[in-house]
Design a protein around this motif. Structure first.
Motif: not given
Length: 297
Positions: A201-205, A228-235, A242-244, A247-255
């Motif tokens: 939330a602090i990072n705008n996600a 949060a940055k990757r979620a912004t890129i996706n949106a 931005m949608q949930a 954020v989930l896609g950003g988390a999955y991509s961070l391997k």
């Protein structure tokens, strides 16, 4: 004229009060000139686990009320503070909050980025007291050197606090971390579920559900900021808010790559080399070595 100048300098000796000075040069090619920065963070601006936030607030309370504590309760500002834990868990942010608190309390801060210069910086801090010195990755300093700095007799009665961080607390001598040297030790761990939600939330996600919570287990605060940055890129790419799922896609991509596991034995080490090089027949030699080591005790 010289005496008038000395008097003028003496009258403004506290011109650095409330300032944060950052030293980041070795000084080999000339004098080290500090950069003046002005951190403006509060505890509300960062997200920590409950125990970490409580410990940090206690230290901030001493900063805010340092003059009353010293004058009326004989609790000096001189403290050694250790912030320890894995990278990306909020140690530097917590230190920045402490720096901002010092600024509001009129306490000078010196951020020393060259740990080899820490001893001379502590002496400089004595002329600027009350003063807080901050230095990261203190495990790079020998335990003996840091102990000598903390035990320096010339700093015993000075209002100078030393705040240090480390990602490797196991490298510090227990004699160094005892009360009287590093008085306050605040351990930082990976963020729990509630804290992970606050960091996003602090990072705008500001999206969180069971899937996101599951996907971000074992993520550091730095990892979550990247999510949060990757979620912004996706949106932005989808040309919508931005949608949930972003954020989930950003988390999955961070391997992250798997953590390196140090070999327990010489045989294990040679086995790893053999596997990496595709030398299958080396395994017999490895077994022979291990057997010989066992025979030799």
């Amino acid at each position: 004229a010289a005496m008038e100048l000395f008097a003028l300098v003496d009258a403004y000796r506290d011109c650095w009060a409330g300032q944060t000075l950052v030293f980041d040069k070795t000084g080999e090619s000339g004098p080290r000139t500090p950069q003046i920065v002005a951190p403006d963070l509060t505890v509300s601006d960062i997200a920590l686990n409950g125990s970490e936030e409580a410990a940090l607030r206690m230290f901030l309370n001493q900063i805010e009320h340092h003059d009353i504590l010293a004058r009326e309760h004989d609790i000096p500002f001189k403290r050694g503070v250790l912030l320890y834990g894995p990278w990306g868990t909020g140690k530097t942010l917590a230190a920045a909050v402490a720096m901002a608190s010092c600024r509001r309390a009129g306490i000078t801060v010196i951020q020393e980025r060259i740990w080899a210069s820490l001893e001379s910086t502590m002496q400089l801090a004595r002329t600027m007291q009350p003063c807080m010195v901050f230095c990261e990755d203190i495990d790079l300093v020998t335990n003996r050197s840091l102990t000598n700095i903390l035990d320096d007799a010339t700093l015993k009665d000075c209002a100078v606090s030393l705040v240090v961080t480390t990602n490797n607390p196991e490298k510090l001598d227990p004699a160094l971390t005892r009360t009287g040297r590093l008085d306050i030790a605040i351990g930082f761990a990976l963020p729990d579920r509630i804290t992970r939600e606050r960091i996003l939330a602090i990072n705008n996600a500001p999206f969180y559900n069971d899937d996101i919570a599951e996907a971000t287990i074992d993520f550091t605060g730095s990892d979550l900021a990247e999510v949060a940055k990757r979620a912004t890129i996706n949106a932005v790419a989808a040309q919508r808010p931005m949608q949930a799922d972003d954020v989930l896609g950003g988390a999955y991509s961070l391997k992250r790559p798997p953590a390196y596991v140090a070999p327990d034995t010489l045989a294990d080490a040679l086995g790893q080399v053999a596997e990496a090089l595709g030398i299958q027949h080396l395994q017999m030699t490895v077994n022979d070595i291990e057997s010989t080591v066992d025979q030799l005790g």
